[in-house]
Scaffold this motif. Structure first.
Motif, PDB file in Angstrom:
ATOM      1  N   VAL A  61       0.864  -1.178   0.000  1.00  0.00           N
ATOM      2  CA  VAL A  61       0.000   0.000   0.000  1.00  0.00           C
ATOM      3  C   VAL A  61       0.902   1.230   0.000  1.00  0.00           C
ATOM      4  O   VAL A  61       1.803   1.357   0.827  1.00  0.00           O
ATOM      5  CB  VAL A  61      -0.935  -0.005   1.219  1.00  0.00           C
ATOM      6  CG1 VAL A  61      -1.762   1.267   1.272  1.00  0.00           C
ATOM      7  CG2 VAL A  61      -1.835  -1.228   1.190  1.00  0.00           C
ATOM      8  N   GLY A  63      -0.435   4.577  -0.365  1.00  0.00           N
ATOM      9  CA  GLY A  63      -1.066   5.800   0.121  1.00  0.00           C
ATOM     10  C   GLY A  63      -2.579   5.709   0.108  1.00  0.00           C
ATOM     11  O   GLY A  63      -3.173   4.725  -0.318  1.00  0.00           O
ATOM     12  N   ARG A  64      -3.175   6.764   0.593  1.00  0.00           N
ATOM     13  CA  ARG A  64      -4.627   6.863   0.660  1.00  0.00           C
ATOM     14  C   ARG A  64      -5.141   7.440  -0.655  1.00  0.00           C
ATOM     15  O   ARG A  64      -4.547   8.347  -1.226  1.00  0.00           O
ATOM     16  CB  ARG A  64      -5.000   7.781   1.817  1.00  0.00           C
ATOM     17  CG  ARG A  64      -6.465   7.836   2.101  1.00  0.00           C
ATOM     18  CD  ARG A  64      -6.706   8.531   3.455  1.00  0.00           C
ATOM     19  NE  ARG A  64      -8.121   8.531   3.745  1.00  0.00           N
ATOM     20  CZ  ARG A  64      -8.942   9.501   3.371  1.00  0.00           C
ATOM     21  NH1 ARG A  64      -8.484  10.536   2.726  1.00  0.00           N
ATOM     22  NH2 ARG A  64     -10.228   9.421   3.653  1.00  0.00           N
ATOM     23  N   LEU A  65      -6.244   6.895  -1.131  1.00  0.00           N
ATOM     24  CA  LEU A  65      -6.845   7.378  -2.374  1.00  0.00           C
ATOM     25  C   LEU A  65      -7.989   8.314  -2.024  1.00  0.00           C
ATOM     26  O   LEU A  65      -8.946   7.928  -1.377  1.00  0.00           O
ATOM     27  CB  LEU A  65      -7.360   6.195  -3.202  1.00  0.00           C
ATOM     28  CG  LEU A  65      -7.816   6.512  -4.612  1.00  0.00           C
ATOM     29  CD1 LEU A  65      -6.674   7.090  -5.429  1.00  0.00           C
ATOM     30  CD2 LEU A  65      -8.325   5.244  -5.276  1.00  0.00           C
ATOM     31  N   THR A  66      -7.855   9.551  -2.434  1.00  0.00           N
ATOM     32  CA  THR A  66      -8.883  10.551  -2.167  1.00  0.00           C
ATOM     33  C   THR A  66      -9.503  10.993  -3.491  1.00  0.00           C
ATOM     34  O   THR A  66      -8.953  10.738  -4.566  1.00  0.00           O
ATOM     35  CB  THR A  66      -8.280  11.782  -1.466  1.00  0.00           C
ATOM     36  OG1 THR A  66      -7.322  12.386  -2.347  1.00  0.00           O
ATOM     37  CG2 THR A  66      -7.613  11.408  -0.157  1.00  0.00           C
ATOM     38  N   ARG A  69      -7.045  13.094  -5.496  1.00  0.00           N
ATOM     39  CA  ARG A  69      -5.996  12.348  -6.196  1.00  0.00           C
ATOM     40  C   ARG A  69      -6.562  11.663  -7.444  1.00  0.00           C
ATOM     41  O   ARG A  69      -5.907  11.591  -8.477  1.00  0.00           O
ATOM     42  CB  ARG A  69      -5.371  11.311  -5.277  1.00  0.00           C
ATOM     43  CG  ARG A  69      -4.478  11.934  -4.217  1.00  0.00           C
ATOM     44  CD  ARG A  69      -3.842  10.879  -3.374  1.00  0.00           C
ATOM     45  NE  ARG A  69      -2.614  10.439  -4.049  1.00  0.00           N
ATOM     46  CZ  ARG A  69      -1.754   9.604  -3.521  1.00  0.00           C
ATOM     47  NH1 ARG A  69      -1.973   9.108  -2.318  1.00  0.00           N
ATOM     48  NH2 ARG A  69      -0.677   9.248  -4.174  1.00  0.00           N
ATOM     49  N   TYR A 121     -14.347   6.076  -9.967  1.00  0.00           N
ATOM     50  CA  TYR A 121     -14.130   6.101  -8.520  1.00  0.00           C
ATOM     51  C   TYR A 121     -15.453   6.019  -7.776  1.00  0.00           C
ATOM     52  O   TYR A 121     -15.580   5.307  -6.778  1.00  0.00           O
ATOM     53  CB  TYR A 121     -13.355   7.365  -8.150  1.00  0.00           C
ATOM     54  CG  TYR A 121     -13.048   7.490  -6.682  1.00  0.00           C
ATOM     55  CD1 TYR A 121     -12.236   6.562  -6.044  1.00  0.00           C
ATOM     56  CD2 TYR A 121     -13.560   8.539  -5.944  1.00  0.00           C
ATOM     57  CE1 TYR A 121     -11.936   6.682  -4.693  1.00  0.00           C
ATOM     58  CE2 TYR A 121     -13.269   8.670  -4.595  1.00  0.00           C
ATOM     59  CZ  TYR A 121     -12.460   7.741  -3.978  1.00  0.00           C
ATOM     60  OH  TYR A 121     -12.168   7.854  -2.642  1.00  0.00           O
ATOM     61  N   ARG A 128     -12.199   0.591  -2.252  1.00  0.00           N
ATOM     62  CA  ARG A 128     -10.736   0.514  -2.342  1.00  0.00           C
ATOM     63  C   ARG A 128     -10.187   1.930  -2.303  1.00  0.00           C
ATOM     64  O   ARG A 128      -9.800   2.490  -3.332  1.00  0.00           O
ATOM     65  CB  ARG A 128     -10.340  -0.214  -3.619  1.00  0.00           C
ATOM     66  CG  ARG A 128      -8.879  -0.523  -3.684  1.00  0.00           C
ATOM     67  CD  ARG A 128      -8.567  -1.369  -4.893  1.00  0.00           C
ATOM     68  NE  ARG A 128      -7.155  -1.410  -5.137  1.00  0.00           N
ATOM     69  CZ  ARG A 128      -6.330  -2.328  -4.665  1.00  0.00           C
ATOM     70  NH1 ARG A 128      -6.790  -3.293  -3.925  1.00  0.00           N
ATOM     71  NH2 ARG A 128      -5.049  -2.277  -4.934  1.00  0.00           N
ATOM     72  N   ASP A 129     -10.117   2.491  -1.118  1.00  0.00           N
ATOM     73  CA  ASP A 129      -9.653   3.870  -0.953  1.00  0.00           C
ATOM     74  C   ASP A 129      -8.161   3.946  -0.639  1.00  0.00           C
ATOM     75  O   ASP A 129      -7.731   4.634   0.275  1.00  0.00           O
ATOM     76  CB  ASP A 129     -10.462   4.570   0.149  1.00  0.00           C
ATOM     77  CG  ASP A 129     -11.857   4.932  -0.316  1.00  0.00           C
ATOM     78  OD1 ASP A 129     -12.058   5.034  -1.534  1.00  0.00           O
ATOM     79  OD2 ASP A 129     -12.735   5.110   0.538  1.00  0.00           O
ATOM     80  N   PHE A 130      -7.377   3.214  -1.386  1.00  0.00           N
ATOM     81  CA  PHE A 130      -5.924   3.278  -1.231  1.00  0.00           C
ATOM     82  C   PHE A 130      -5.268   2.951  -2.561  1.00  0.00           C
ATOM     83  O   PHE A 130      -5.867   2.335  -3.435  1.00  0.00           O
ATOM     84  CB  PHE A 130      -5.430   2.317  -0.134  1.00  0.00           C
ATOM     85  CG  PHE A 130      -5.734   0.870  -0.387  1.00  0.00           C
ATOM     86  CD1 PHE A 130      -4.827   0.063  -1.060  1.00  0.00           C
ATOM     87  CD2 PHE A 130      -6.919   0.306   0.052  1.00  0.00           C
ATOM     88  CE1 PHE A 130      -5.098  -1.276  -1.295  1.00  0.00           C
ATOM     89  CE2 PHE A 130      -7.199  -1.030  -0.173  1.00  0.00           C
ATOM     90  CZ  PHE A 130      -6.276  -1.828  -0.853  1.00  0.00           C
ATOM     91  N   THR A 131      -4.026   3.384  -2.697  1.00  0.00           N
ATOM     92  CA  THR A 131      -3.229   3.060  -3.872  1.00  0.00           C
ATOM     93  C   THR A 131      -2.206   2.017  -3.459  1.00  0.00           C
ATOM     94  O   THR A 131      -1.799   1.961  -2.296  1.00  0.00           O
ATOM     95  CB  THR A 131      -2.519   4.301  -4.437  1.00  0.00           C
ATOM     96  OG1 THR A 131      -1.683   4.867  -3.430  1.00  0.00           O
ATOM     97  CG2 THR A 131      -3.519   5.336  -4.921  1.00  0.00           C
ATOM     98  N   SER A 132      -1.784   1.207  -4.403  1.00  0.00           N
ATOM     99  CA  SER A 132      -0.834   0.161  -4.070  1.00  0.00           C
ATOM    100  C   SER A 132      -0.055  -0.267  -5.302  1.00  0.00           C
ATOM    101  O   SER A 132      -0.408   0.063  -6.430  1.00  0.00           O
ATOM    102  CB  SER A 132      -1.557  -1.045  -3.471  1.00  0.00           C
ATOM    103  OG  SER A 132      -2.423  -1.612  -4.430  1.00  0.00           O
TER     104      SER A 132
END
Length: 192
Positions: A61, A63-66, A69, A121, A128-132
């Motif tokens: 992971v 970061g957080r996906l907003t 972003r 989104y 799935r509110d994160f990037t990886s």
């Protein structure tokens, strides 16, 4: 298009007739180092194969996906598509008004990318509110070689890392002893 002959040729390249193990390694770098050493010693490495086993997927992971972003990423992707479309138009329509055409296609691309990313989104519903970053890796890497070169390969790898060679030999001896014990136990009649 892949023909059966191409598939057969590819399959033969990824196969050894009578493979024997020269050793197993925890990382690809270790296995690669072993094969590189063999190559440096004029070993016929065309008869060597690296096999990754026990595959696993690793996801890190990042970061957080907003919403911000997502919109920024969509807009930037759209800009690149707009640049491409603008350049294609320039090739066919000439250089007259190139900057206006390029700017307008970039803006349209940015808007399109932004809307498309936002819709995608929103459709996930926050699942799935994160990037990886994901990668499939092997747990172990085995160096295989044609049987006719196995003894020489083991000798060379013993020169590279004598301690590892001793540990490999110990494991092989233990496996043989266990197999002999199991055979003996299976042939003896059970005691009442």
């Amino acid at each position: 298009m892949t023909t059966p002959a191409m598939s057969a040729a590819r399959e033969n390249v990824l196969r050894l007739n009578y493979p024997m193990s020269l050793g197993t390694y925890d990382t690809y770098a270790e296995a690669q180092k072993a094969v590189d050493y063999l190559a440096d010693k004029d070993f016929p490495v065309q008869d060597v194969m690296l096999v990754g086993t026990d595959l696993k997927q690793i996801e890190r992971v990042t970061g957080r996906l907003t919403t911000g972003r997502v919109l920024l990423g969509g807009a930037l992707s759209g800009v690149w598509i707009g640049v491409f479309v603008g350049l294609v138009f320039t090739l066919f329509e000439g250089m007259d008004g190139m900057m206006i055409r390029l700017t307008s296609t970039m803006l349209m691309g940015a808007v399109f990318g932004l809307v498309w990313a936002w819709l995608g989104y929103r459709m996930t519903g926050g699942q799935r509110d994160f990037t990886s970053v994901t990668q499939v890796v092997a747990t172990r890497y085995e160096v295989l070689v044609e049987h006719k070169h196995a003894a020489r390969g083991r000798e060379l790898l013993a020169e590279l890392d004598p301690m590892r060679a001793a540990q490999e030999q110990l494991r092989a001896n233990q496996a043989q002893a266990q197999a002999a014990y199991d055979r003996q136990q299976s042939t003896e009649p059970p005691t009442p």
